[in-house]
Design a protein around this motif. Structure first.
Motif, PDB file in Angstrom:
ATOM      1  N   ARG A 148       5.039  47.822  25.902  1.00 11.88           N
ATOM      2  CA  ARG A 148       4.496  48.452  24.710  1.00 11.88           C
ATOM      3  C   ARG A 148       5.569  48.608  23.629  1.00 11.88           C
ATOM      4  NH1 ARG A 148      -0.002  52.704  25.008  1.00 11.88           N
ATOM      5  NH2 ARG A 148      -0.434  51.446  23.146  1.00 11.88           N
ATOM      6  N   TYR A 149       5.103  48.782  22.396  1.00 17.07           N
ATOM      7  CA  TYR A 149       6.049  48.903  21.293  1.00 17.07           C
ATOM      8  C   TYR A 149       6.938  50.143  21.470  1.00 17.07           C
ATOM      9  CZ  TYR A 149       2.731  52.325  19.277  1.00 17.07           C
ATOM     10  OH  TYR A 149       1.901  53.394  19.070  1.00 17.07           O
ATOM     11  N   GLU A 191       3.914  44.231  22.605  1.00 21.77           N
ATOM     12  CA  GLU A 191       3.239  44.929  21.530  1.00 21.77           C
ATOM     13  C   GLU A 191       4.163  45.238  20.355  1.00 21.77           C
ATOM     14  OE1 GLU A 191       1.401  48.498  22.847  1.00 21.77           O
ATOM     15  OE2 GLU A 191      -0.181  47.485  23.975  1.00 21.77           O
ATOM     16  N   ARG A 251       2.526  44.090  30.557  1.00 22.48           N
ATOM     17  CA  ARG A 251       2.578  44.552  29.176  1.00 22.48           C
ATOM     18  C   ARG A 251       3.841  45.376  28.936  1.00 22.48           C
ATOM     19  NH1 ARG A 251      -1.656  49.170  27.419  1.00 22.48           N
ATOM     20  NH2 ARG A 251      -0.534  50.176  29.131  1.00 22.48           N
ATOM     21  N   ASP A 262       5.604  51.812  29.172  1.00 24.65           N
ATOM     22  CA  ASP A 262       4.913  52.565  28.135  1.00 24.65           C
ATOM     23  C   ASP A 262       5.719  52.634  26.838  1.00 24.65           C
ATOM     24  OD1 ASP A 262       2.701  53.836  27.216  1.00 24.65           O
ATOM     25  OD2 ASP A 262       3.098  55.756  28.180  1.00 24.65           O
ATOM     26  N   LEU A 263       5.027  52.972  25.758  1.00 21.68           N
ATOM     27  CA  LEU A 263       5.713  53.159  24.488  1.00 21.68           C
ATOM     28  C   LEU A 263       6.698  54.327  24.605  1.00 21.68           C
ATOM     29  CD1 LEU A 263       4.194  55.810  22.919  1.00 21.68           C
ATOM     30  CD2 LEU A 263       2.398  54.095  22.749  1.00 21.68           C
ATOM     31  N   ASN A 309       2.414  52.555  35.387  1.00 19.71           N
ATOM     32  CA  ASN A 309       3.044  52.442  34.090  1.00 19.71           C
ATOM     33  C   ASN A 309       4.394  53.155  34.159  1.00 19.71           C
ATOM     34  OD1 ASN A 309       3.174  51.907  31.291  1.00 19.71           O
ATOM     35  ND2 ASN A 309       2.358  53.942  30.806  1.00 19.71           N
ATOM     36  N   ALA A 340       9.259  50.565  23.467  1.00 17.98           N
ATOM     37  CA  ALA A 340       9.591  50.866  24.863  1.00 17.98           C
ATOM     38  C   ALA A 340      11.081  51.136  25.033  1.00 17.98           C
ATOM     39  CB  ALA A 340       9.158  49.718  25.766  1.00 17.98           C
ATOM     40  N   TYR A 374      -5.155  48.603  33.788  1.00 18.40           N
ATOM     41  CA  TYR A 374      -4.989  47.784  32.593  1.00 18.40           C
ATOM     42  C   TYR A 374      -5.557  46.400  32.871  1.00 18.40           C
ATOM     43  CZ  TYR A 374      -2.706  45.176  28.831  1.00 18.40           C
ATOM     44  OH  TYR A 374      -2.457  44.364  27.752  1.00 18.40           O
ATOM     45  N   SER A 408       3.056  47.957  33.638  1.00 19.87           N
ATOM     46  CA  SER A 408       3.243  48.265  32.225  1.00 19.87           C
ATOM     47  C   SER A 408       4.497  49.103  32.010  1.00 19.87           C
ATOM     48  CB  SER A 408       2.017  49.019  31.694  1.00 19.87           C
ATOM     49  OG  SER A 408       2.204  49.450  30.371  1.00 19.87           O
TER      50      SER A 408
END
Length: 362
Positions: free
Chosen positions: A123-124, A146, A121, A100-101, A73, A126, A66, A98
């Motif tokens: 993610r949305y 996100e 990051r 992850d979603l 992740n 999560a 990333y 990261s």
């Protein structure tokens, strides 16, 4: 949970370097043969009421790249049974970068979560619908958060977390306005003292860095002390490589690399927002992605000792660096350097060594 030690955000502590110097009275680079054990003992005897926590085990990871950074992740809860989830900053020798979603989607067991400095990051969704989640601590002041607008509405990091009451973040009020929290009942606790959010895992970091930094173990204490202001060539005596994320998000002001260093790993000095000057080693050959990215105070990078033009993969090496930052070059290589691949595209200020006036960059 892992036997690795972390320092609880908001607890009183000092970095490993300070601990050992305080205990031993030394001011020079620490030369203890087994400094990791000494540092851990120093922490335990000097941390006062500071609480310690342990990293969660059994989480599910997946290898990713990333923003040109290789790492892991967090994919899901896996076999982890912790109600207080503390995501480790590394996994299998690489940073955890990261979440992850839907990583923890619908998990009703999690009560709190600590997200380490390494995570770039979130993610949305999560932590979507983690119905019993009450407290979250985010440790990276530059983390990307996100959100996603779909047919069913807006998906955010903490959508459906109605019992989430406290989110601790290492940035000031007014920064990151409009962050996609999605937690209607949460209070955001702002704190610009980012050093409070550092994870110091002495024994694990010693092992990690020993592989990534070709440097004697008795000098590694200088590497993990995030609040240290200056790194001298003596601190990294004998090093040939500075590994990925070695000084990420540190409070460094000045760095001088020993001439033995031939490569600097990705994001090695990224987000060092107080870093003003760097003296690069004479033997440098490779500088990888994002090494100085987001170093917003950087005024001078001195390459004047170099004997060749080092290879850089792209312009991300200096992303977020002021255009007034002086890149000081040896006269003999100046013409070649400024037209070299990727160097030619940098938005920085090139200056020959013979024409440089000290302090002019300020």
């Amino acid at each position: 949970m892992s036997e690795q030690m972390a320092i609880m955000p908001h607890s009183h502590y000092k970095n490993a370097c300070d601990f050992i110097r305080e205990i031993t009275g030394k001011t020079d680079p620490i030369k203890s043969g087994d400094w990791a054990t000494e540092a851990k003992a120093a922490f335990e005897s000097n941390s006062g009421s500071g609480a310690t926590i342990k990293y969660s085990e059994g989480l599910e990871f997946f290898a990713i790249t990333y923003n040109d950074v290789s790492g892991y992740n967090v994919m899901g809860i896996g076999d982890c049974t912790d109600t207080d989830v503390v995501i480790p900053p590394t996994h299998d020798g690489l940073p955890v970068i990261s979440i992850d979603l839907t990583a923890f989607l619908g998990n009703a067991s999690i009560v709190s979560a600590v997200i380490p400095t390494s995570v770039l990051r979130i993610r949305y969704s999560a932590f979507n619908s983690c119905s019993n989640l009450k407290t979250v601590t985010i440790c990276n002041p530059n983390v990307e958060m996100e959100c996603f607008s779909g047919i069913a509405g807006m998906y955010t990091m903490f959508s459906g977390c109605d019992n989430l009451t406290d989110i601790y973040v290492p940035w000031g009020e007014g920064e990151k306005e409009g962050a996609p929290w999605g937690a209607p009942n949460a209070t955001i606790h702002y704190d610009t003292d980012v050093s409070r959010y550092d994870f110091v895992d002495y024994e694990a970091m010693a092992k990690e860095l020993q592989g990534k930094l070709d440097v004697a173990q008795n000098n590694l204490v200088s590497v993990i002390g995030r609040t240290i202001k200056e790194i001298s060539s003596q601190d990294l005596d004998g090093a040939t490589n500075v590994g990925p994320y070695a000084f990420y998000n540190c409070s460094l002001v000045h760095v001088e690399l020993p001439d033995t260093v031939t490569s600097i790993g990705g994001s090695a000095f990224s987000s060092c927002r107080s870093l003003e000057s760097v003296v690069v080693s004479a033997g440098i050959q490779n500088i990888y992605a994002s090494v100085f990215s987001s170093c917003q105070a950087l005024q001078l990078v001195d390459f004047s000792k170099c004997t060749q033009v080092p290879v850089i993969p792209n312009t991300s090496v200096f992303t977020g660096v002021p255009t007034t930052c002086v890149i000081l070059l040896p006269d003999a290589l100046y013409d070649e350097w400024i037209v070299a691949t990727n160097w030619v595209a940098l938005a920085v200020t090139y200056v020959k060594k013979s024409e440089y006036v000290e302090g002019a960059e300020a």
